[in-house]
Motif scaffolding. Sequence first.
Motif, short mmCIF file in Angstrom:
data_model
loop_
_atom_site.label_atom_id
_atom_site.label_comp_id
_atom_site.label_asym_id
_atom_site.label_seq_id
_atom_site.Cartn_x
_atom_site.Cartn_y
_atom_site.Cartn_z
N ILE A 87 -7.48 -39.05 -11.08
CA ILE A 87 -6.53 -39.17 -12.17
C ILE A 87 -5.86 -37.83 -12.43
CG2 ILE A 87 -6.28 -39.70 -14.62
CD1 ILE A 87 -8.79 -41.49 -14.29
N ARG A 88 -4.54 -37.82 -12.50
CA ARG A 88 -3.82 -36.60 -12.84
C ARG A 88 -3.09 -36.84 -14.15
NH1 ARG A 88 -1.55 -33.55 -7.56
NH2 ARG A 88 -3.53 -33.59 -6.48
N ILE A 89 -3.53 -36.15 -15.17
CA ILE A 89 -2.88 -36.30 -16.47
C ILE A 89 -1.96 -35.10 -16.67
CG2 ILE A 89 -3.26 -36.47 -18.94
CD1 ILE A 89 -5.72 -38.05 -18.36
N LEU A 90 -0.68 -35.40 -16.75
CA LEU A 90 0.30 -34.33 -16.81
C LEU A 90 0.82 -34.17 -18.23
CD1 LEU A 90 2.27 -35.12 -13.53
CD2 LEU A 90 0.21 -33.76 -13.85
N GLY A 91 0.50 -33.07 -18.85
CA GLY A 91 0.99 -32.77 -20.19
C GLY A 91 1.85 -31.52 -20.15
N LEU A 92 1.97 -30.89 -21.31
CA LEU A 92 2.74 -29.65 -21.40
C LEU A 92 2.16 -28.58 -20.48
CD1 LEU A 92 3.56 -29.06 -25.15
CD2 LEU A 92 5.16 -29.30 -23.26
N ALA A 93 0.83 -28.46 -20.49
CA ALA A 93 0.18 -27.41 -19.73
C ALA A 93 0.48 -27.54 -18.24
CB ALA A 93 -1.33 -27.45 -19.97
N GLU A 94 0.59 -28.79 -17.76
CA GLU A 94 0.80 -29.02 -16.33
C GLU A 94 2.28 -29.08 -15.97
OE1 GLU A 94 -1.00 -31.02 -18.30
OE2 GLU A 94 -3.05 -30.47 -17.75
N GLY A 95 3.15 -28.96 -16.99
CA GLY A 95 4.59 -29.07 -16.72
C GLY A 95 5.05 -30.49 -16.49
N GLY A 96 4.22 -31.46 -16.84
CA GLY A 96 4.58 -32.87 -16.63
C GLY A 96 5.52 -33.40 -17.70
N VAL A 97 5.46 -32.81 -18.89
CA VAL A 97 6.41 -33.17 -19.94
C VAL A 97 6.99 -31.86 -20.50
CG1 VAL A 97 5.28 -35.33 -20.59
CG2 VAL A 97 4.62 -33.22 -21.72
N GLY A 98 8.05 -31.97 -21.26
CA GLY A 98 8.65 -30.77 -21.82
C GLY A 98 9.94 -31.10 -22.54
N TRP A 99 10.67 -30.07 -22.90
CA TRP A 99 11.95 -30.31 -23.56
C TRP A 99 13.03 -29.56 -22.78
CZ3 TRP A 99 14.44 -26.51 -27.01
CH2 TRP A 99 13.80 -25.26 -26.99
N ALA A 100 14.26 -30.08 -22.81
CA ALA A 100 15.31 -29.55 -21.94
C ALA A 100 16.20 -28.59 -22.69
CB ALA A 100 16.15 -30.70 -21.38
N LEU A 101 16.38 -27.41 -22.10
CA LEU A 101 17.31 -26.43 -22.66
C LEU A 101 18.19 -25.97 -21.51
CD1 LEU A 101 18.09 -24.82 -25.17
CD2 LEU A 101 16.42 -23.09 -24.53
N ASP A 102 19.47 -26.30 -21.58
CA ASP A 102 20.37 -25.91 -20.49
C ASP A 102 21.73 -25.54 -21.07
OD1 ASP A 102 21.53 -28.28 -21.18
OD2 ASP A 102 20.95 -29.35 -19.37
N GLU A 103 22.74 -25.39 -20.21
CA GLU A 103 24.04 -24.92 -20.68
C GLU A 103 24.71 -25.91 -21.63
OE1 GLU A 103 23.41 -25.95 -17.64
OE2 GLU A 103 25.11 -27.00 -16.72
N HIS A 104 24.27 -27.19 -21.60
CA HIS A 104 24.92 -28.18 -22.44
C HIS A 104 24.45 -28.13 -23.89
CE1 HIS A 104 26.78 -29.93 -18.96
NE2 HIS A 104 25.61 -30.08 -18.37
N ASN A 105 23.26 -27.60 -24.12
CA ASN A 105 22.77 -27.63 -25.50
C ASN A 105 22.34 -26.26 -26.02
OD1 ASN A 105 20.40 -27.40 -24.00
ND2 ASN A 105 19.22 -28.70 -25.38
N GLU A 106 22.60 -25.19 -25.26
CA GLU A 106 22.10 -23.89 -25.72
C GLU A 106 22.76 -23.46 -27.04
OE1 GLU A 106 22.69 -21.33 -22.43
OE2 GLU A 106 24.86 -21.56 -22.40
N SER A 107 23.99 -23.96 -27.28
CA SER A 107 24.65 -23.59 -28.53
C SER A 107 24.08 -24.34 -29.73
CB SER A 107 26.15 -23.86 -28.42
OG SER A 107 26.35 -25.23 -28.15
N LEU A 108 23.34 -25.45 -29.45
CA LEU A 108 22.80 -26.27 -30.54
C LEU A 108 21.43 -25.80 -31.00
CD1 LEU A 108 23.62 -29.73 -28.92
CD2 LEU A 108 25.09 -28.38 -30.44
N ILE A 109 20.74 -25.11 -30.11
CA ILE A 109 19.37 -24.68 -30.41
C ILE A 109 19.43 -23.22 -30.86
CG2 ILE A 109 17.06 -24.36 -29.46
CD1 ILE A 109 17.74 -27.26 -29.37
#
Lengths: 334, 373
Positions: free
Chosen positions: A279-301
Amino acid sequence: MKKLIKMMLGAVVAVGVSTTAYAADFKPAVVYDMGGKFDKSFNEGVYGGIKRFIDETGVEVMEFEVTNPAQREQAMRRMVNRGATVVLGVGFAQADAMDKVAADFPDTKFAIIDVNWLDRPNLRQYAFKEHEGSFLVGMAAALASETDTVGFIGGMDIPLIRAFACGYVQGVKHAKGGVDVLQNMTGTTPAAWNDPGKGAELAQSQIDRGADVIYQAAGGTGIGVIRAAADAGKFAIGVDSNQNHLAPGTVLTSMLKRVDVAAYETFKDAMSGDFDTGIRILGLAEGGVGWALDEHNESLITAEMKSQIEAASADIVAGNIQVHDYRSDNNCPR
Amino acid sequence: MTAPPPLPKWADLFVLPVINLLVAFFICGLIILALGENPISALVVMVKGAFVYPGSLGYTLYYTTNFIFTALAVAIAFHAMMFNIGGEGQAALGGLGGGLVCLWLAPSLPAGIVLPLAILGAAAFGAAWGVVPGYLQARRGSHIVITTIMFNFIAASLMVWLLGGPLLQQGQQSPQTEAFEPAGQMPKMHDLLGGLGIETTSSPLNLSFVLALLVLVGFWVLIWRTRLGYEIRTVGHNPDAAHYAGINVPRTIIVAMAIAGGLAGLMSINELQGVQHRVILDFTAGYGFTGIAVALMGRNHPIGIFLASLLFGALYQGGSELDFEFQSITRDMVLLIQGMIILFSGALAYMFNPPLARFIARVAAKRLEARHV
């Protein structure tokens, strides 16, 4: 001819990391679930990983999209009979079928995404901590909200989607007390995954009730949520893959669930010969989930939002914050 | 243009459906050709995939079983001139009824008692789900099409709530119940045949197929050989005349809808007791809706429904083989072929009727002439 060269190149690449015999015998197969491989969501995320694998290695992948429950087992058996050496199942609904087929073909490798309760020596299982990723986007929602009201729109009302909602609510509460969370599920049939019109309606009604950030975990329905939020000048939050580009400026962020990585890794490992099961449980620590920060939303955050979210993320990884998983007890703490 | 002469019965029942089918296949062939595949080899794959490959016949007949039940559910209502669009919901509730019986009794009682009770439970729950719209139509004038569609959604919501909550199997996250004990599982055909010394490939085909055949015969007896069947048909032809003749019209409509719901509910026996061995979400998978097309094509007659169910079963099974064999043909193509068949044998059923009738009349006239000369 071109294809042949491509395949040979792929084989050569494989030889680099494994034995010749293995690469020659390698035949991967994937069974998509009812949504179909172009569902703009979960199955398509898997397809993204498969496509990357095909592009990199040139190996052909057998594919099938099921249209009714009985086809799941049938398709897996057909894949094995057609010489598949590794079969990837997509989604928890395939768990029972995969359990049976994996037992009947102990020499074939199997992998399944969104399942962690089976027990077969030749089966790899991927599960994701969607609640952790949802927690982070919940924080983003609370911090970006000016009305102190945020929304959640789920697809079909099943435990998995409630886990998204529950993590989100916890994130909202963690970031800021006194923020209301409006919650709606799109429906109770599989049609709920692909109803952008209804998604837009629900989003509009939440906006009318004061919500100014809406998180959707609803497959194709979510496209309607993003559209409605953009039209009203409010924020939406994407899900599964990075959806920031769908409406730049009004998609606050996206909750990433890297099913593509799971799919890619499965075939890559099987090809190179180090396919370990379990079983491989992928969470934040494993990089399996996360939140997206890129050029499209950097001005919003804002910098402050970013630092708070990153601090919470580090705390979750370190175990200082425990995000409750709805599925552990079918309950969400108030 | 003069009115065409009437079509002889044999042509109406056999020649016309075959022509409609051929035209539908011909157009699908053109589309496959446009996709860059050979339509003939596609047809061969489909036929082999439905009947020849090991285990394929079992799959075809297993799908056929589903269609027989849902089509009969539409047909009996149609004999009373009611459109029963609620097969999905009635089947879902049937699954709940049969499932509860199996979850409750299978651990302690033998299959010989549990399975008949499960069949009764499925029929009873399905019937209950058919009675309410029937009552609303008969006594309150709420249109049956609207109420049955709405009851599909109510059934879906109820199942989601039950399977995601009270009935959810612990320790996993798929919305489904615990597995039925062996006593709650319908025997598989390949096991039964294996017991008789006939070796066949494993497939989902189970004893429900025999149940479906029995129900087909029962349907014929009910509609054409009983007083209730006569009342149902009379109400369907002319409710006013039926009322004048002393038939209780509302009661007949409610009874017809109860039987319809019960028949749809039996579909769940094939899916749940037969294959899944637990109650799962969305096992109805659209069979309730496809049943409308099957009933339409089968002209609401048991023999027609059996043949149409077999055709759709073959399309389902053979169609999935197409998906396996050809990269450029996806599952949507299978849907397209079904759509074409429904279009030509349902919506455009009478397109070829006038020309065929004239042609037959002309041939008959010529023959008569030749005999006189």
